[in-house]
Design a protein around this motif. Structure first.
Motif, mmCIF file in Angstrom:
data_model
loop_
_atom_site.group_PDB
_atom_site.id
_atom_site.type_symbol
_atom_site.label_atom_id
_atom_site.label_comp_id
_atom_site.label_asym_id
_atom_site.label_seq_id
_atom_site.Cartn_x
_atom_site.Cartn_y
_atom_site.Cartn_z
ATOM 1 N N ILE A 72 -5.255 -3.140 -2.637
ATOM 2 C CA ILE A 72 -5.265 -3.890 -1.382
ATOM 3 C C ILE A 72 -6.311 -4.999 -1.429
ATOM 4 O O ILE A 72 -7.323 -4.903 -2.130
ATOM 5 C CB ILE A 72 -5.529 -2.977 -0.163
ATOM 6 C CG1 ILE A 72 -6.933 -2.389 -0.205
ATOM 7 C CG2 ILE A 72 -4.485 -1.877 -0.064
ATOM 8 C CD1 ILE A 72 -7.326 -1.664 1.090
ATOM 9 N N GLU A 73 -6.035 -6.045 -0.692
ATOM 10 C CA GLU A 73 -6.979 -7.134 -0.489
ATOM 11 C C GLU A 73 -7.845 -6.829 0.746
ATOM 12 O O GLU A 73 -7.451 -6.028 1.595
ATOM 13 C CB GLU A 73 -6.219 -8.453 -0.274
ATOM 14 C CG GLU A 73 -5.467 -8.964 -1.498
ATOM 15 C CD GLU A 73 -6.394 -9.545 -2.559
ATOM 16 O OE1 GLU A 73 -7.609 -9.290 -2.516
ATOM 17 O OE2 GLU A 73 -5.877 -10.215 -3.452
ATOM 18 N N PRO A 74 -9.055 -7.404 0.815
ATOM 19 C CA PRO A 74 -9.614 -8.421 -0.096
ATOM 20 C C PRO A 74 -10.289 -7.839 -1.327
ATOM 21 O O PRO A 74 -10.782 -8.574 -2.177
ATOM 22 C CB PRO A 74 -10.630 -9.129 0.795
ATOM 23 C CG PRO A 74 -11.130 -8.050 1.689
ATOM 24 C CD PRO A 74 -9.928 -7.185 1.984
ATOM 25 N N ASN A 75 -10.316 -6.501 -1.451
ATOM 26 C CA ASN A 75 -11.050 -5.853 -2.535
ATOM 27 C C ASN A 75 -10.443 -6.131 -3.905
ATOM 28 O O ASN A 75 -11.156 -6.188 -4.916
ATOM 29 C CB ASN A 75 -11.113 -4.352 -2.291
ATOM 30 C CG ASN A 75 -11.571 -4.009 -0.884
ATOM 31 O OD1 ASN A 75 -10.769 -4.114 0.047
ATOM 32 N ND2 ASN A 75 -12.817 -3.617 -0.711
ATOM 33 N N TRP A 76 -9.121 -6.298 -3.960
ATOM 34 C CA TRP A 76 -8.445 -6.520 -5.230
ATOM 35 C C TRP A 76 -8.964 -7.758 -5.942
ATOM 36 O O TRP A 76 -9.167 -7.744 -7.154
ATOM 37 C CB TRP A 76 -6.942 -6.625 -5.005
ATOM 38 C CG TRP A 76 -6.161 -7.166 -6.160
ATOM 39 C CD1 TRP A 76 -5.565 -8.386 -6.243
ATOM 40 C CD2 TRP A 76 -5.900 -6.504 -7.404
ATOM 41 N NE1 TRP A 76 -4.935 -8.537 -7.457
ATOM 42 C CE2 TRP A 76 -5.127 -7.401 -8.190
ATOM 43 C CE3 TRP A 76 -6.235 -5.271 -7.940
ATOM 44 C CZ2 TRP A 76 -4.691 -7.076 -9.474
ATOM 45 C CZ3 TRP A 76 -5.810 -4.949 -9.225
ATOM 46 C CH2 TRP A 76 -5.046 -5.843 -9.969
ATOM 47 N N THR A 77 -9.207 -8.807 -5.226
ATOM 48 C CA THR A 77 -9.650 -10.061 -5.842
ATOM 49 C C THR A 77 -10.947 -9.879 -6.618
ATOM 50 O O THR A 77 -11.143 -10.469 -7.677
ATOM 51 C CB THR A 77 -9.828 -11.147 -4.772
ATOM 52 O OG1 THR A 77 -8.562 -11.389 -4.136
ATOM 53 C CG2 THR A 77 -10.346 -12.444 -5.362
ATOM 54 N N GLY A 78 -11.829 -9.051 -6.133
ATOM 55 C CA GLY A 78 -13.123 -8.857 -6.788
ATOM 56 C C GLY A 78 -13.183 -7.660 -7.715
ATOM 57 O O GLY A 78 -14.267 -7.291 -8.170
ATOM 58 N N ALA A 79 -12.046 -7.048 -8.019
ATOM 59 C CA ALA A 79 -12.039 -5.858 -8.873
ATOM 60 C C ALA A 79 -12.465 -6.204 -10.297
ATOM 61 O O ALA A 79 -12.344 -7.348 -10.747
ATOM 62 C CB ALA A 79 -10.647 -5.236 -8.879
ATOM 63 N N PHE A 323 -2.147 -1.066 8.198
ATOM 64 C CA PHE A 323 -2.185 -2.516 8.312
ATOM 65 C C PHE A 323 -1.535 -2.972 9.628
ATOM 66 O O PHE A 323 -0.824 -2.206 10.283
ATOM 67 C CB PHE A 323 -1.460 -3.153 7.123
ATOM 68 C CG PHE A 323 -2.177 -2.985 5.813
ATOM 69 C CD1 PHE A 323 -3.290 -3.755 5.520
ATOM 70 C CD2 PHE A 323 -1.744 -2.051 4.874
ATOM 71 C CE1 PHE A 323 -3.956 -3.609 4.317
ATOM 72 C CE2 PHE A 323 -2.400 -1.907 3.673
ATOM 73 C CZ PHE A 323 -3.521 -2.685 3.391
ATOM 74 N N PRO A 324 -1.790 -4.213 10.015
ATOM 75 C CA PRO A 324 -1.214 -4.733 11.267
ATOM 76 C C PRO A 324 0.307 -4.605 11.350
ATOM 77 O O PRO A 324 0.860 -4.464 12.444
ATOM 78 C CB PRO A 324 -1.636 -6.210 11.251
ATOM 79 C CG PRO A 324 -2.911 -6.216 10.479
ATOM 80 C CD PRO A 324 -2.726 -5.182 9.415
ATOM 81 N N ASN A 325 0.989 -4.628 10.193
ATOM 82 C CA ASN A 325 2.449 -4.498 10.224
ATOM 83 C C ASN A 325 2.932 -3.056 10.202
ATOM 84 O O ASN A 325 4.133 -2.794 10.078
ATOM 85 C CB ASN A 325 3.067 -5.271 9.061
ATOM 86 C CG ASN A 325 2.681 -4.691 7.698
ATOM 87 O OD1 ASN A 325 1.850 -3.788 7.613
ATOM 88 N ND2 ASN A 325 3.291 -5.219 6.637
ATOM 89 N N THR A 438 -2.655 -8.182 5.710
ATOM 90 C CA THR A 438 -1.732 -7.898 6.817
ATOM 91 C C THR A 438 -0.757 -6.781 6.472
ATOM 92 O O THR A 438 0.059 -6.383 7.303
ATOM 93 C CB THR A 438 -0.934 -9.157 7.193
ATOM 94 O OG1 THR A 438 -0.084 -9.531 6.099
ATOM 95 C CG2 THR A 438 -1.867 -10.296 7.546
ATOM 96 N N GLY A 439 -0.810 -6.293 5.208
ATOM 97 C CA GLY A 439 0.095 -5.224 4.796
ATOM 98 C C GLY A 439 1.343 -5.705 4.095
ATOM 99 O O GLY A 439 2.251 -4.917 3.822
ATOM 100 N N VAL A 440 1.398 -6.984 3.763
ATOM 101 C CA VAL A 440 2.538 -7.557 3.053
ATOM 102 C C VAL A 440 2.248 -7.555 1.547
ATOM 103 O O VAL A 440 1.121 -7.834 1.124
ATOM 104 C CB VAL A 440 2.820 -8.995 3.544
ATOM 105 C CG1 VAL A 440 3.923 -9.652 2.705
ATOM 106 C CG2 VAL A 440 3.206 -8.982 5.019
ATOM 107 N N VAL A 441 3.261 -7.248 0.750
ATOM 108 C CA VAL A 441 3.094 -7.247 -0.709
ATOM 109 C C VAL A 441 2.897 -8.677 -1.192
ATOM 110 O O VAL A 441 3.753 -9.540 -0.997
ATOM 111 C CB VAL A 441 4.317 -6.617 -1.406
ATOM 112 C CG1 VAL A 441 4.179 -6.732 -2.922
ATOM 113 C CG2 VAL A 441 4.461 -5.155 -0.999
#
Length: 471
Positions: A72-79, A323-325, A438-441
């Motif tokens: 999940i983002e935003p954590n994925w970007t900094g993995a 997530f929001p969705n 937002t929960g979107v792939v």
């Protein structure tokens, strides 16, 4: 791999220094020759099996590869780079000067096991029964190590291609100077594993578990059954599973081996020596379970496999995010290690699957329900009637039970490998997804067939000119 025994060599040098300082009045000729410095007595070799490096390790790549894991983002970007490469099913995980986790500790263990196997028969002070038992334990340890390595670097076992599929270098000598490593076939590695286990089992003294880091007959038989399952030899696995499960409290047993009943009390995160469900502890670090990490979660599909009343979802063991969705994911938390060794819950689920495959559907249901009676409250423990009476739905239910039981523990990757060559699951396709805030792939990565194996690291390739890499 040239430096695959570096840590062991350091240990040998320390042992040599102690020997020299403690024996300064002896002549030079009385000093044991190279390769035979650490141990000479049978008890010395026996104590080598208590080395914690044989229990604790860092080979954790399988944790990121199971299809039950999402990011999940935003954590994925900094993995971390390696974590992302694994999750994306990429082959290159390391820089030119990095040691690969998949080989560093297992090869150190392999050196120790080989040393015991080759030298304990000529050790002093022990009976033949004791020597044979110590050698047998080392053979089981070597079999486990090679089973791990072939699951990393060799293709899933396929009887039609195993004799030509590249496997792993066959290392059966404790030689720190060797640099000519080349790969033998997958079949040759499995032949060694089966030979070691079948040779060892008759010579193991204890039937029941004495210490969770040491081997007994029940442990070895459970491991042999697991190997047979990975080969698709289910009929051969069944009697071994029966004997392993019935033998955990057999003669010689000194520790408790039983399932925790979550209806009575949730066990929390017991240490290796206190984990009642462990027959043979092989721990690895598991960053996925860290409460500080929020990168990797169970997929919505895996999360939906749990009944809301499932006691495995205890608040100290799982958290969730929605997530929001409306997409909901679960995350397993707590503890920092995963046991990939022989576990009682795994034995029951393996036996349930084997029975279902061999058309003993009532027997399969009994085994999976026995586990679920210790994991879910009354009224929730059974297998739905429509599933219990049909072979393929029941096998699928048992495989899903394995996800519920071992979520984010790395077991799913090994199941995916064997199912990829299983005639009953020919259409299996695996993928990883990244969910945005937002929960979107936002990203999808498909598992390509060539990524059912790891690539050797650049460092290993540079130090071993004869080694041929995986694609």
């Amino acid at each position: 791999m040239k430096n695959l025994y570096n840590h062991t060599i350091k240990f040998m040098l320390v042992a040599l220094l102690v020997t020299i300082l403690g024996s300064c009045k002896k002549s030079f000729l009385e000093i044991l020759p190279k390769g035979r410095i650490i141990a000479s007595k049978t008890t010395d070799y026996d104590l080598m099996l208590n080395n914690l490096d044989l229990i604790n390790s860092s080979h954790d790549g399988q944790l990121y590869l199971g299809d039950e894991v999402a990011a999940i983002e935003p954590n994925w970007t900094g993995a971390a780079f390696r974590d992302k490469q694994l999750f994306k099913y990429e082959g290159d995980l390391y820089t030119a000067d990095e040691d690969a986790k998949e080989t560093l500790v297992p090869l150190k263990a392999l050196y120790i096991y080989n040393k015991i196997i080759n030298e304990v028969p000529e050790s002093i002070g022990g009976t033949e029964i004791t020597k044979n038992s110590v050698e047998a334990e080392a053979r089981v340890g070597r079999a486990w190590t090679y089973f791990l390595l072939i699951n990393y670097f060799g293709k899933p076992y396929n009887p039609a291609t195993a004799s030509t599929d590249p496997g792993f270098p066959l290392i059966t000598e404790a030689d720190v100077t060797r640099t000519d490593f080349s790969r033998v076939s997958v079949q040759q590695i499995y032949d060694l594993i089966l030979s070691d286990l079948n040779t060892a089992i008759p010579n193991l003294i204890n039937t029941g578990v004495v210490w969770r880091g040491r081997i007994c007959k029940a442990t070895a038989k459970g491991l042999l059954a697991k190997v047979y399952m990975s080969m698709g030899k289910f009929a051969e696995a069944l009697p071994l599973l029966n004997e392993s499960i019935s033998g955990v409290t057999g003669p010689g047993a000194a520790v408790t081996v039983s399932l925790y009943n979550y209806n009575t009390a949730f066990p929390g995160f017991p240490t290796a020596v206190n984990d009642f469900e462990s027959l043979y502890t092989k721990n690895t670090n598991n960053a996925l379970l860290s409460t500080a990490s929020r990168v990797f979660w169970l997929t919505p599909e895996a999360s939906a496999l749990f009944d809301p009343a499932d006691l495995r979802l205890n608040a100290t063991n799982y958290t969730s995010t929605t997530f929001p969705n409306g997409v909901k994911l679960l995350k397993r938390i707590g503890g920092s290690t995963t046991n990939l060794g022989v576990r009682l819950s795994d034995l029951y689920l393996m036996r349930a699957e084997v029975k279902a495959r061999l058309d003993d559907l009532p027997g399969a249901v009994n085994d999976v329900v026995f586990l679920r009676q210790n994991r879910l409250p009354a009224g929730k423990q059974g297998v739905p009637t429509a599933i219990a009476g049909s072979k393929m739905p029941l096998i699928q239910f048992i495989l899903e039970e394995r996800i519920r039981e071992f979520a984010m523990q790395g077991h799913r990757w090994f199941d995916m490998r064997r199912l990829s060559v299983d005639p009953l699951f020919t259409n299996s396709a695996y993928q990883h997804k990244v969910y945005n805030t937002t929960g979107v792939v936002s990203e999808t990565y498909a598992l390509k067939p060539e990524r059912f194996v790891f690539r050797f690291s650049p460092k290993a390739m540079g130090e071993n000119p004869s080694l041929v890499n995986n694609p």
